[in-house]
Design an enzyme around this catalytic site. Structure first.
Site, PDB file in Angstrom:
ATOM      1  N   PRO A 264       0.751  -1.088   0.122  1.00  0.00           N
ATOM      2  CA  PRO A 264       0.185   0.029   0.084  1.00  0.00           C
ATOM      3  C   PRO A 264       0.875   1.110   0.026  1.00  0.00           C
ATOM      4  O   PRO A 264       1.422   1.619   1.085  1.00  0.00           O
ATOM      5  CB  PRO A 264      -0.927  -0.237   1.286  1.00  0.00           C
ATOM      6  CG  PRO A 264       0.168  -1.046   2.310  1.00  0.00           C
ATOM      7  CD  PRO A 264       0.955  -1.794   1.362  1.00  0.00           C
ATOM      8  N   ASP A 433       6.059   2.745   1.595  1.00  0.00           N
ATOM      9  CA  ASP A 433       5.332   1.405   2.064  1.00  0.00           C
ATOM     10  C   ASP A 433       4.465   2.197   3.301  1.00  0.00           C
ATOM     11  O   ASP A 433       5.192   2.160   4.346  1.00  0.00           O
ATOM     12  CB  ASP A 433       5.987   0.129   2.336  1.00  0.00           C
ATOM     13  CG  ASP A 433       4.921  -1.038   2.714  1.00  0.00           C
ATOM     14  OD1 ASP A 433       3.892  -0.530   3.084  1.00  0.00           O
ATOM     15  OD2 ASP A 433       5.293  -1.941   2.487  1.00  0.00           O
ATOM     16  N   HIS A 434       3.161   2.237   3.123  1.00  0.00           N
ATOM     17  CA  HIS A 434       2.505   2.887   4.275  1.00  0.00           C
ATOM     18  C   HIS A 434       2.357   1.880   5.499  1.00  0.00           C
ATOM     19  O   HIS A 434       1.979   2.150   6.265  1.00  0.00           O
ATOM     20  CB  HIS A 434       1.140   3.356   3.891  1.00  0.00           C
ATOM     21  CG  HIS A 434       0.740   4.610   4.272  1.00  0.00           C
ATOM     22  ND1 HIS A 434       0.900   5.118   5.509  1.00  0.00           N
ATOM     23  CD2 HIS A 434       0.090   5.899   3.654  1.00  0.00           C
ATOM     24  CE1 HIS A 434       0.486   6.313   5.531  1.00  0.00           C
ATOM     25  NE2 HIS A 434      -0.073   6.787   4.280  1.00  0.00           N
ATOM     26  N   ARG A 435       2.536   0.691   5.472  1.00  0.00           N
ATOM     27  CA  ARG A 435       2.807  -0.384   6.292  1.00  0.00           C
ATOM     28  C   ARG A 435       3.763  -0.265   7.281  1.00  0.00           C
ATOM     29  O   ARG A 435       3.799  -0.587   8.437  1.00  0.00           O
ATOM     30  CB  ARG A 435       2.869  -1.759   5.864  1.00  0.00           C
ATOM     31  CG  ARG A 435       1.688  -2.204   5.030  1.00  0.00           C
ATOM     32  CD  ARG A 435       1.983  -3.561   4.480  1.00  0.00           C
ATOM     33  NE  ARG A 435       3.101  -3.485   3.379  1.00  0.00           N
ATOM     34  CZ  ARG A 435       3.592  -4.498   3.018  1.00  0.00           C
ATOM     35  NH1 ARG A 435       2.943  -5.661   3.098  1.00  0.00           N
ATOM     36  NH2 ARG A 435       4.568  -4.617   2.298  1.00  0.00           N
ATOM     37  N   CYS A 437       5.541   2.960   7.861  1.00  0.00           N
ATOM     38  CA  CYS A 437       5.617   4.498   8.609  1.00  0.00           C
ATOM     39  C   CYS A 437       4.445   5.135   8.081  1.00  0.00           C
ATOM     40  O   CYS A 437       3.484   4.752   7.158  1.00  0.00           O
ATOM     41  CB  CYS A 437       6.850   5.040   8.404  1.00  0.00           C
ATOM     42  SG  CYS A 437       7.129   5.566   6.566  1.00  0.00           S
TER      43      CYS A 437
END
Length: 463
Positions: A264, A433-435, A437
């Site tokens: 994501p 990658d929003h997972r 940070c």
């Protein structure tokens, strides 16, 4: 005379197959221990495969363009070779691969290879092709009339057509489908004379005895002809060429597709005044490249924001923060986009980074970068400015978690102390990658690198 079968060796890095690009030898050639016999392309690089045996080649297993699995037969070498090669065979270097990438061979070997190719063209020694490749005739090939059906003969069972590389090239350049020819050589081998007869028959319309090759059902031929006539079903346009997705291109497609599917991602960017950076670079000894200077700032930024130098272990539900940086440098090559990595970039200064970036870029473009160099990055720096573009929302190089892009540096109007002046501006974009940070961490890293670019003297004093 007994023979020894050399199979395609383990190529390392989890690679299980390779595409046979071209043969460097022919049947009947004498081969020494460690002499290259074939050039193959893996998902990582182009490789010359050397023979561990010395002797005379009695069989080539596979056609140029075919995909071979690791462990599949590659060549058969007779063990009753001339004494000069028996000595080398007994010595046995034990080498399996010369290394990733095609190394430049000595001129004498190239001349011998050319001489062997010429001799092969004269004698047309038969070669058994385990997996013949069907390749469209190049656009430069002369337009040939269809081969009369009388020239084409049936083959027993589903056994594929067999011919030497020289014969296949002659047929391909002349627009002849070699797999449809009946061979007059031993065991039905297709020879040079068979192809020349087919060319003559196609040109003059002369007829010989034969029927259409077995396995070509009328329905199949009708469907193929219909597809060629109708073209692309969706658009109705004619299909000009078909390009197989193999080797490096397939690896890139799988990596980027997996990145889009699993990660994501989010993108943030900033326009940066690089005027001071250009001025400082001109005063430094040896004038390191701008990319090397920015790379040094990136490594320093990752030390402050380690969340972006990480991996996501989905199986264990963990984020792995890495101790140290292998900085990937995206490089555009004739074979596609590759990302060799500067190992231990956190231990290098600006000059060291500059030297490694230049070395790896040249190796990537020459196809000599190793599998380890191409698959060990922890964070990627992409200078797409060399392509003449200002910005891009790049795709993260899976399984990394972030990529920093840099556009071209251009003079633009910029407000300084309330005045509009010309400054050299560059856009930096970070895809993350929003997972691992949130925007605060990503923005903090990007702002740190941007501040270093705008005030490089102060930044270098702190590094």
């Amino acid at each position: 005379m007994s023979g020894q079968v050399f199979t395609l060796p383990d190529l390392g890095e989890g690679l299980t197959e390779a595409e046979l690009v071209r043969w460097l030898v022919a049947v009947g050639d004498a081969v020494a221990v460690d002499a290259p016999v074939a050039e193959v392309e893996t998902a990582k690089a182009t490789v010359e495969v050397p023979s561990p045996f010395g002797g005379v080649i009695t069989e080539l297993h596979g056609a140029e363009g075919a995909t071979l699995a690791v462990g599949a037969p590659l060549i058969t070498v007779s063990s009753g070779a001339a004494g000069s090669y028996v000595e080398e065979e007994r010595a046995g270097s034990g080498n399996v691969l010369i290394g990733y990438g095609t190394s430049e061979a000595p001129p004498s070997r190239r001349r011998r290879t050319a001489a062997r190719a010429a001799a092969s063209a004269t004698t047309a020694a038969p070669v058994t092709a385990a997996t013949p490749a069907t390749t469209a005739a190049p656009e430069s090939a002369p337009e040939m009339p269809p081969v009369p059906a009388s020239v084409v003969a049936s083959r027993s069972g589903d056994r594929p057509a067999v011919a030497s590389p020289v014969v296949r090239r002659l047929a391909r350049d002349s627009g002849i489908a070699v797999e449809e020819l009946a061979g007059t050589g031993p065991d039905g081998l297709v020879t040079r004379a068979d192809v020349q007869a087919a060319i003559a028959a196609a040109t003059t319309g002369a007829a010989t005895v034969g029927t259409v090759a077995a396995g070509k059902a009328a329905a199949g031929e009708s469907a193929a002809a219909s597809e060629a006539t109708a073209g692309d079903r969706r658009t109705g346009l004619p299909i000009r060429t078909r390009v197989p997705i193999t080797g490096l291109r397939r690896a890139v497609a799988e990596t980027l597709g997996r990145s889009r599917t699993e990660i994501p991602e989010a993108t943030t960017w900033v326009d940066v005044d690089a005027t001071a950076l250009l001025a400082l670079r001109d005063t430094l000894p040896d004038r390191p490249g701008i990319l090397a200077v920015v790379a040094r700032f990136v490594v320093a930024g990752l030390a402050r924001f380690p969340e972006l130098n990480a991996r996501v272990d989905t199986g264990r539900g963990e984020i792995l923060h890495l101790d140290g940086v292998n900085l990937g440098i995206a490089a555009q090559t004739e074979r596609g986009l590759v990302v060799p990595a500067v190992a231990g970039a956190h231990r290098l200064g600006m000059r060291g980074l500059d030297a490694e970036i230049r070395r790896l870029t040249l190796a990537a473009r020459a196809g000599t970068a190793t599998a380890a160099e191409l698959g060990s990055g922890s964070f990627t720096l992409n200078n797409y400015g060399v392509l003449g573009v200002d910005g891009s929302a790049a795709i993260i190089n899976h399984p990394e978690v972030a990529i920093l892009g840099m556009g071209r540096i251009l003079p633009r109007p910029w407000v300084v102390d309330g005045e509009i002046v010309a400054r050299h501006i560059v856009q930096l974009s970070l895809v993350f990658d929003h997972r691992v940070c949130d925007g605060g961490t990503a923005g903090g890293f990007l702002r740190f690198v941007a501040d270093c670019v705008e005030s490089p003297t102060s930044a270098m004093a702190d590094l």
